[in-house]
Motif scaffolding. Structure first.
Motif, PDB file in Angstrom:
ATOM      1  N   GLY A   1       8.375  20.786  -8.001  1.00 37.08           N
ATOM      2  CA  GLY A   1       9.013  19.616  -8.592  1.00 37.08           C
ATOM      3  C   GLY A   1       9.200  18.435  -7.659  1.00 37.08           C
ATOM      4  N   PHE A   2       8.763  18.551  -6.392  1.00 37.71           N
ATOM      5  CA  PHE A   2       8.997  17.489  -5.412  1.00 37.71           C
ATOM      6  C   PHE A   2       7.774  16.586  -5.244  1.00 37.71           C
ATOM      7  CE2 PHE A   2      12.378  20.365  -4.144  1.00 37.71           C
ATOM      8  CZ  PHE A   2      13.398  19.491  -3.789  1.00 37.71           C
ATOM      9  N   ILE A   3       8.037  15.266  -5.252  1.00 35.29           N
ATOM     10  CA  ILE A   3       7.010  14.254  -4.978  1.00 35.29           C
ATOM     11  C   ILE A   3       7.608  13.246  -4.005  1.00 35.29           C
ATOM     12  CG2 ILE A   3       5.644  12.359  -5.943  1.00 35.29           C
ATOM     13  CD1 ILE A   3       5.426  13.912  -8.535  1.00 35.29           C
ATOM     14  N   THR A   4       6.841  12.890  -2.980  1.00 35.71           N
ATOM     15  CA  THR A   4       7.291  11.856  -2.036  1.00 35.71           C
ATOM     16  C   THR A   4       6.343  10.669  -2.106  1.00 35.71           C
ATOM     17  OG1 THR A   4       6.062  12.966  -0.242  1.00 35.71           O
ATOM     18  CG2 THR A   4       8.425  13.439  -0.429  1.00 35.71           C
ATOM     19  N   THR A   5       6.923   9.460  -1.893  1.00 33.21           N
ATOM     20  CA  THR A   5       6.161   8.215  -1.969  1.00 33.21           C
ATOM     21  C   THR A   5       6.388   7.415  -0.697  1.00 33.21           C
ATOM     22  OG1 THR A   5       6.431   8.188  -4.383  1.00 33.21           O
ATOM     23  CG2 THR A   5       5.739   6.139  -3.326  1.00 33.21           C
ATOM     24  N   TYR A   6       5.285   6.951  -0.091  1.00 34.67           N
ATOM     25  CA  TYR A   6       5.314   6.230   1.182  1.00 34.67           C
ATOM     26  C   TYR A   6       4.737   4.841   0.933  1.00 34.67           C
ATOM     27  CZ  TYR A   6       5.296  11.182   2.483  1.00 34.67           C
ATOM     28  OH  TYR A   6       5.564  12.536   2.560  1.00 34.67           O
ATOM     29  N   SER A   7       5.543   3.801   1.115  1.00 35.87           N
ATOM     30  CA  SER A   7       5.100   2.435   0.794  1.00 35.87           C
ATOM     31  C   SER A   7       5.267   1.495   1.993  1.00 35.87           C
ATOM     32  CB  SER A   7       5.895   1.894  -0.400  1.00 35.87           C
ATOM     33  OG  SER A   7       5.673   2.670  -1.558  1.00 35.87           O
ATOM     34  N   ASN A   8       4.692   0.299   1.824  1.00 31.34           N
ATOM     35  CA  ASN A   8       4.624  -0.708   2.886  1.00 31.34           C
ATOM     36  C   ASN A   8       3.736  -0.219   4.035  1.00 31.34           C
ATOM     37  OD1 ASN A   8       5.263  -3.305   3.890  1.00 31.34           O
ATOM     38  ND2 ASN A   8       6.879  -2.464   5.208  1.00 31.34           N
TER      39      ASN A   8
ATOM     40  N   TYR B   1       0.844  -1.198   0.000  1.00 32.88           N
ATOM     41  CA  TYR B   1       0.000   0.000   0.000  1.00 32.88           C
ATOM     42  C   TYR B   1       0.882   1.251   0.000  1.00 32.88           C
ATOM     43  CZ  TYR B   1      -4.295  -2.628   0.582  1.00 32.88           C
ATOM     44  OH  TYR B   1      -5.355  -3.479   0.366  1.00 32.88           O
ATOM     45  N   THR B   2       0.525   2.172  -0.898  1.00 37.21           N
ATOM     46  CA  THR B   2       1.377   3.339  -1.167  1.00 37.21           C
ATOM     47  C   THR B   2       0.562   4.621  -1.224  1.00 37.21           C
ATOM     48  OG1 THR B   2       2.971   1.992  -2.424  1.00 37.21           O
ATOM     49  CG2 THR B   2       2.960   4.362  -2.866  1.00 37.21           C
ATOM     50  N   VAL B   3       1.147   5.696  -0.719  1.00 34.83           N
ATOM     51  CA  VAL B   3       0.578   7.046  -0.824  1.00 34.83           C
ATOM     52  C   VAL B   3       1.624   7.933  -1.490  1.00 34.83           C
ATOM     53  CG1 VAL B   3      -0.156   9.108   0.454  1.00 34.83           C
ATOM     54  CG2 VAL B   3      -0.951   6.843   1.176  1.00 34.83           C
ATOM     55  N   LYS B   4       1.172   8.722  -2.467  1.00 30.34           N
ATOM     56  CA  LYS B   4       2.081   9.630  -3.178  1.00 30.34           C
ATOM     57  C   LYS B   4       1.579  11.064  -3.003  1.00 30.34           C
ATOM     58  CE  LYS B   4       3.981   8.142  -6.876  1.00 30.34           C
ATOM     59  NZ  LYS B   4       4.307   7.667  -8.251  1.00 30.34           N
ATOM     60  N   ILE B   5       2.506  11.971  -2.637  1.00 34.52           N
ATOM     61  CA  ILE B   5       2.146  13.364  -2.369  1.00 34.52           C
ATOM     62  C   ILE B   5       2.976  14.287  -3.252  1.00 34.52           C
ATOM     63  CG2 ILE B   5       2.058  15.208  -0.635  1.00 34.52           C
ATOM     64  CD1 ILE B   5       1.741  13.104   1.504  1.00 34.52           C
ATOM     65  N   ASN B   6       2.284  15.230  -3.908  1.00 33.10           N
ATOM     66  CA  ASN B   6       2.950  16.264  -4.701  1.00 33.10           C
ATOM     67  C   ASN B   6       3.098  17.508  -3.819  1.00 33.10           C
ATOM     68  OD1 ASN B   6       3.634  18.359  -6.509  1.00 33.10           O
ATOM     69  ND2 ASN B   6       2.577  17.349  -8.193  1.00 33.10           N
ATOM     70  N   HIS B   7       4.339  17.953  -3.621  1.00 28.18           N
ATOM     71  CA  HIS B   7       4.613  19.099  -2.754  1.00 28.18           C
ATOM     72  C   HIS B   7       4.853  20.379  -3.537  1.00 28.18           C
ATOM     73  CE1 HIS B   7       5.039  16.277   0.592  1.00 28.18           C
ATOM     74  NE2 HIS B   7       5.767  15.546  -0.220  1.00 28.18           N
ATOM     75  N   GLY B   8       4.742  20.320  -4.856  1.00 33.43           N
ATOM     76  CA  GLY B   8       5.033  21.484  -5.662  1.00 33.43           C
ATOM     77  C   GLY B   8       6.530  21.684  -5.807  1.00 33.43           C
TER      78      GLY B   8
ATOM     79  N   SER C   1      10.060  -4.629  10.261  1.00 39.06           N
ATOM     80  CA  SER C   1       8.983  -3.681   9.996  1.00 39.06           C
ATOM     81  C   SER C   1       9.566  -2.296   9.690  1.00 39.06           C
ATOM     82  CB  SER C   1       8.061  -3.613  11.216  1.00 39.06           C
ATOM     83  OG  SER C   1       7.057  -2.649  11.017  1.00 39.06           O
ATOM     84  N   HIS C   2       9.096  -1.696   8.601  1.00 40.33           N
ATOM     85  CA  HIS C   2       9.691  -0.435   8.175  1.00 40.33           C
ATOM     86  C   HIS C   2       8.775   0.317   7.219  1.00 40.33           C
ATOM     87  CE1 HIS C   2      10.572  -3.119   4.800  1.00 40.33           C
ATOM     88  NE2 HIS C   2      10.630  -2.014   4.056  1.00 40.33           N
ATOM     89  N   LEU C   3       9.153   1.574   6.950  1.00 37.50           N
ATOM     90  CA  LEU C   3       8.530   2.382   5.898  1.00 37.50           C
ATOM     91  C   LEU C   3       9.501   2.473   4.736  1.00 37.50           C
ATOM     92  CD1 LEU C   3       6.355   4.478   4.853  1.00 37.50           C
ATOM     93  CD2 LEU C   3       7.848   6.239   5.848  1.00 37.50           C
ATOM     94  N   HIS C   4       9.009   2.173   3.534  1.00 37.01           N
ATOM     95  CA  HIS C   4       9.815   2.406   2.333  1.00 37.01           C
ATOM     96  C   HIS C   4       9.453   3.796   1.816  1.00 37.01           C
ATOM     97  CE1 HIS C   4      12.020   1.400  -1.377  1.00 37.01           C
ATOM     98  NE2 HIS C   4      11.086   2.130  -1.972  1.00 37.01           N
ATOM     99  N   PHE C   5      10.457   4.681   1.744  1.00 34.51           N
ATOM    100  CA  PHE C   5      10.214   6.094   1.441  1.00 34.51           C
ATOM    101  C   PHE C   5      11.062   6.537   0.253  1.00 34.51           C
ATOM    102  CE2 PHE C   5      11.297  10.637   2.346  1.00 34.51           C
ATOM    103  CZ  PHE C   5      10.024  11.171   2.197  1.00 34.51           C
ATOM    104  N   GLU C   6      10.403   7.121  -0.753  1.00 31.22           N
ATOM    105  CA  GLU C   6      11.094   7.607  -1.942  1.00 31.22           C
ATOM    106  C   GLU C   6      10.807   9.093  -2.150  1.00 31.22           C
ATOM    107  OE1 GLU C   6      10.093   5.292  -5.370  1.00 31.22           O
ATOM    108  OE2 GLU C   6      10.670   3.364  -4.449  1.00 31.22           O
ATOM    109  N   MET C   7      11.723   9.745  -2.868  1.00 28.88           N
ATOM    110  CA  MET C   7      11.551  11.167  -3.177  1.00 28.88           C
ATOM    111  C   MET C   7      11.989  11.428  -4.611  1.00 28.88           C
ATOM    112  SD  MET C   7      13.226  14.542  -1.299  1.00 28.88           S
ATOM    113  CE  MET C   7      12.201  14.417   0.152  1.00 28.88           C
ATOM    114  N   GLN C   8      11.218  12.264  -5.304  1.00 35.57           N
ATOM    115  CA  GLN C   8      11.550  12.673  -6.662  1.00 35.57           C
ATOM    116  C   GLN C   8      11.661  14.196  -6.731  1.00 35.57           C
ATOM    117  OE1 GLN C   8       8.137  10.332  -8.417  1.00 35.57           O
ATOM    118  NE2 GLN C   8       9.612  10.105 -10.087  1.00 35.57           N
ATOM    119  N   LYS C   9      12.555  14.657  -7.580  1.00 34.74           N
ATOM    120  CA  LYS C   9      12.688  16.084  -7.883  1.00 34.74           C
ATOM    121  C   LYS C   9      12.722  16.230  -9.390  1.00 34.74           C
ATOM    122  CE  LYS C   9      13.632  20.513  -7.086  1.00 34.74           C
ATOM    123  NZ  LYS C   9      13.417  21.049  -8.430  1.00 34.74           N
TER     124      LYS C   9
END
Length: 223
Positions: free
Chosen positions: A161-168, A152-159, A202-210
Protein backbone atom coordinates in the motif's frame (compact mmCIF):
# COMPACT_ATOMS: atom_id res chain seq x y z
CA UNK A 1 51.22 -117.57 -9.24
CA UNK A 2 47.59 -117.79 -10.31
CA UNK A 3 46.48 -118.29 -6.72
CA UNK A 4 48.22 -115.12 -5.50
CA UNK A 5 46.65 -112.90 -8.18
CA UNK A 6 43.16 -114.09 -7.24
CA UNK A 7 43.80 -113.26 -3.58
CA UNK A 8 44.85 -109.66 -4.42
CA UNK A 9 41.54 -108.54 -6.05
CA UNK A 10 39.45 -108.60 -2.86
CA UNK A 11 42.02 -106.43 -1.14
CA UNK A 12 41.88 -103.84 -3.96
CA UNK A 13 38.11 -103.73 -3.70
CA UNK A 14 38.29 -103.13 0.02
CA UNK A 15 40.77 -100.28 -0.44
CA UNK A 16 38.59 -98.62 -3.04
CA UNK A 17 35.56 -98.91 -0.83
CA UNK A 18 37.50 -97.40 2.06
CA UNK A 19 38.62 -94.44 -0.10
CA UNK A 20 35.08 -93.83 -1.23
CA UNK A 21 33.85 -93.84 2.35
CA UNK A 22 36.48 -91.26 3.34
CA UNK A 23 35.50 -89.11 0.34
CA UNK A 24 31.82 -89.16 1.31
CA UNK A 25 32.66 -88.25 4.89
CA UNK A 26 34.90 -85.37 3.75
CA UNK A 27 32.25 -83.93 1.45
CA UNK A 28 29.64 -84.16 4.17
CA UNK A 29 31.96 -82.31 6.53
CA UNK A 30 32.56 -79.54 3.97
CA UNK A 31 28.83 -78.99 3.44
CA UNK A 32 28.22 -79.02 7.17
CA UNK A 33 30.91 -76.38 7.81
CA UNK A 34 29.68 -74.20 4.94
CA UNK A 35 26.10 -74.37 6.22
CA UNK A 36 27.26 -73.36 9.70
CA UNK A 37 29.24 -70.39 8.33
CA UNK A 38 26.25 -69.21 6.31
CA UNK A 39 24.05 -69.32 9.39
CA UNK A 40 26.62 -67.35 11.39
CA UNK A 41 26.90 -64.65 8.68
CA UNK A 42 23.12 -64.42 8.39
CA UNK A 43 22.79 -64.05 12.14
CA UNK A 44 25.44 -61.32 12.22
CA UNK A 45 23.75 -59.41 9.42
CA UNK A 46 20.41 -59.56 11.22
CA UNK A 47 21.97 -58.05 14.32
CA UNK A 48 23.44 -55.03 12.52
CA UNK A 49 21.63 -51.85 13.56
CA UNK A 50 21.51 -49.27 10.80
CA UNK A 51 20.94 -45.84 12.36
CA UNK A 52 17.87 -44.16 10.98
CA UNK A 53 18.08 -40.39 10.72
CA UNK A 54 15.01 -38.47 11.72
CA UNK A 55 16.18 -35.52 9.66
CA UNK A 56 14.75 -35.17 6.16
CA UNK A 57 17.14 -35.62 3.31
CA UNK A 58 18.78 -32.35 2.41
CA UNK A 59 18.20 -31.23 -1.12
CA UNK A 60 19.62 -28.34 -3.00
CA UNK A 61 16.67 -26.28 -4.20
CA UNK A 62 17.04 -23.19 -6.35
CA UNK A 63 14.06 -20.90 -6.01
CA UNK A 64 13.13 -18.76 -8.95
CA UNK A 65 12.77 -15.10 -8.11
CA UNK A 66 9.84 -13.66 -10.06
CA UNK A 67 10.14 -10.46 -12.02
CA UNK A 68 8.72 -7.67 -9.92
CA UNK A 69 5.90 -5.51 -11.13
CA UNK A 70 4.57 -3.62 -8.13
CA UNK A 71 1.54 -2.43 -10.04
CA UNK A 72 0.27 -5.99 -10.49
CA UNK A 73 1.86 -7.80 -7.56
CA UNK A 74 2.50 -5.47 -4.62
CA UNK A 75 3.24 -8.41 -2.30
CA UNK A 76 6.11 -9.77 -4.42
CA UNK A 77 9.46 -10.79 -2.97
CA UNK A 78 11.14 -7.50 -3.72
CA UNK A 79 8.69 -5.78 -1.41
CA UNK A 80 9.17 -8.23 1.50
CA UNK A 81 11.63 -5.75 2.95
CA UNK A 82 8.70 -3.42 3.67
CA UNK A 83 6.19 -5.90 5.13
CA UNK A 84 6.51 -4.08 8.44
CA UNK A 85 6.68 -0.66 6.86
CA UNK A 86 5.63 1.13 10.02
CA UNK A 87 9.12 0.32 11.30
CA UNK A 88 11.52 3.19 10.51
CA UNK A 89 14.31 0.67 9.78
CA UNK A 90 12.43 -0.34 6.62
CA UNK A 91 13.02 3.14 5.17
CA UNK A 92 15.88 5.51 4.50
CA UNK A 93 15.81 9.28 4.02
CA UNK A 94 15.75 10.02 0.27
CA UNK A 95 18.37 12.76 0.65
CA UNK A 96 20.59 14.10 3.43
CA UNK A 97 19.33 17.44 4.71
CA UNK A 98 17.02 19.29 7.06
CA UNK A 99 13.27 19.58 6.59
CA UNK A 100 12.53 23.16 5.63
CA UNK A 101 8.79 22.80 5.05
CA UNK A 102 6.70 20.31 7.02
CA UNK A 103 3.82 18.10 5.91
CA UNK A 104 0.48 19.88 6.46
CA UNK A 105 -2.74 18.89 4.73
CA UNK A 106 -5.11 20.51 7.23
CA UNK A 107 -3.41 23.70 8.39
CA UNK A 108 -2.29 25.91 5.45
CA UNK A 109 1.39 26.91 5.30
CA UNK A 110 2.72 30.11 3.76
CA UNK A 111 4.31 29.71 0.31
CA UNK A 112 7.06 32.17 -0.61
CA UNK A 113 6.69 31.51 -4.31
CA UNK A 114 2.92 31.86 -4.48
CA UNK A 115 2.77 34.47 -1.69
CA UNK A 116 -0.20 32.76 -0.09
CA UNK A 117 -1.14 30.13 2.44
CA UNK A 118 -1.80 26.64 1.11
CA UNK A 119 -1.69 23.01 2.23
CA UNK A 120 1.55 21.07 1.75
CA UNK A 121 1.15 17.41 0.73
CA UNK A 122 4.70 16.40 1.49
CA UNK A 123 7.90 17.63 3.08
CA UNK A 124 10.70 19.72 1.61
CA UNK A 125 14.23 18.52 2.41
CA UNK A 126 16.99 21.08 1.82
CA UNK A 127 19.92 19.85 -0.28
CA UNK A 128 22.34 21.41 -2.80
CA UNK A 129 21.62 21.22 -6.51
CA UNK A 130 22.58 17.89 -8.08
CA UNK A 131 22.64 16.12 -4.71
CA UNK A 132 21.87 12.45 -5.24
CA UNK A 133 18.33 11.32 -4.41
CA UNK A 134 17.85 7.69 -3.38
CA UNK A 135 14.90 5.31 -3.18
CA UNK A 136 13.47 5.39 0.33
CA UNK A 137 12.79 1.63 0.14
CA UNK A 138 12.78 -1.25 -2.33
CA UNK A 139 10.10 -1.13 -5.01
CA UNK A 140 9.25 -0.60 -8.65
CA UNK A 141 9.27 2.71 -10.51
CA UNK A 142 5.74 3.22 -11.78
CA UNK A 143 5.98 6.75 -13.21
CA UNK A 144 8.55 9.32 -14.29
CA UNK A 145 7.10 12.59 -15.56
CA UNK A 146 7.24 16.39 -15.38
CA UNK A 147 4.60 17.78 -13.06
CA UNK A 148 3.35 21.25 -13.98
CA UNK A 149 3.66 22.45 -10.39
CA UNK A 150 6.42 20.33 -8.81
CA UNK A 151 8.74 19.67 -11.74
CA UNK A 152 10.43 16.42 -12.71
CA UNK A 153 8.98 13.61 -10.61
CA UNK A 154 9.62 9.92 -9.93
CA UNK A 155 6.99 7.71 -8.30
CA UNK A 156 7.83 4.34 -6.70
CA UNK A 157 5.43 1.60 -5.58
CA UNK A 158 6.86 -0.25 -2.56
CA UNK A 159 4.01 -2.71 -2.12
CA UNK A 160 1.93 -3.13 1.01
CA UNK A 161 0.00 0.00 0.00
CA UNK A 162 3.00 2.38 0.08
CA UNK A 163 3.92 4.80 -2.72
CA UNK A 164 6.60 7.50 -2.53
CA UNK A 165 6.92 10.54 -4.82
CA UNK A 166 10.13 12.50 -5.43
CA UNK A 167 9.74 15.93 -7.07
CA UNK A 168 11.81 18.97 -8.05
CA UNK A 169 14.39 16.63 -9.59
CA UNK A 170 16.81 17.60 -12.31
CA UNK A 171 15.85 16.73 -15.87
CA UNK A 172 18.59 14.09 -16.14
CA UNK A 173 16.75 10.77 -16.18
CA UNK A 174 18.29 8.05 -14.02
CA UNK A 175 15.38 5.60 -13.80
CA UNK A 176 12.31 4.93 -15.87
CA UNK A 177 8.95 3.23 -15.41
CA UNK A 178 9.33 -0.49 -14.81
CA UNK A 179 12.76 -0.29 -13.16
CA UNK A 180 13.11 -2.34 -9.98
CA UNK A 181 15.12 -0.55 -7.29
CA UNK A 182 16.52 -1.46 -3.90
CA UNK A 183 16.51 0.73 -0.83
CA UNK A 184 19.21 3.36 -1.31
CA UNK A 185 19.48 3.07 -5.10
CA UNK A 186 20.06 6.43 -6.81
CA UNK A 187 17.00 7.55 -8.77
CA UNK A 188 17.93 11.15 -9.68
CA UNK A 189 19.41 14.44 -8.52
CA UNK A 190 18.12 17.63 -6.89
CA UNK A 191 17.02 20.18 -9.49
CA UNK A 192 15.15 23.49 -9.67
CA UNK A 193 12.26 22.39 -11.86
CA UNK A 194 9.37 23.07 -9.43
CA UNK A 195 7.42 26.20 -10.46
CA UNK A 196 5.39 26.28 -7.26
CA UNK A 197 8.49 26.19 -5.04
CA UNK A 198 11.02 28.04 -7.18
CA UNK A 199 11.59 30.80 -4.60
CA UNK A 200 12.52 28.30 -1.90
CA UNK A 201 16.06 27.13 -1.37
CA UNK A 202 17.26 24.08 -3.29
CA UNK A 203 15.38 21.05 -1.99
CA UNK A 204 13.61 17.75 -2.65
CA UNK A 205 9.82 17.71 -2.44
CA UNK A 206 8.94 14.29 -1.02
CA UNK A 207 5.48 12.74 -0.60
CA UNK A 208 4.24 9.41 0.74
CA UNK A 209 0.95 7.57 0.34
CA UNK A 210 -0.48 4.61 2.24
CA UNK A 211 -3.49 2.84 0.72
CA UNK A 212 -4.05 5.78 -1.67
CA UNK A 213 -4.09 8.32 1.15
CA UNK A 214 -1.44 10.94 1.83
CA UNK A 215 0.55 10.38 5.03
CA UNK A 216 3.31 12.28 6.80
CA UNK A 217 6.69 10.84 5.71
CA UNK A 218 8.12 11.81 9.10
CA UNK A 219 5.85 9.20 10.70
CA UNK A 220 7.77 6.46 8.86
CA UNK A 221 11.22 7.82 8.12
CA UNK A 222 13.80 9.17 10.53
CA UNK A 223 15.19 12.46 9.22
Amino acid sequence: MRHKIKDKKPMDRAAIALVLCFSVVALASVFTVKSSLDKINLSDNNNINVPQSNQPEERSVTKQVPTVDSKDNPQSNTQNENKNSSNSSAWVAPVDGLITLEYSTELPIYSKTLNQYMVHNGIDIAAPLDSRVQAAAAGTVVETYKDDRLGYTVKINHGNGFITTYSNLSDSAVVEAGDVVKKGDIIGGIGDTSLFESSDESHLHFEMQKDDKLVNPSDYIKF
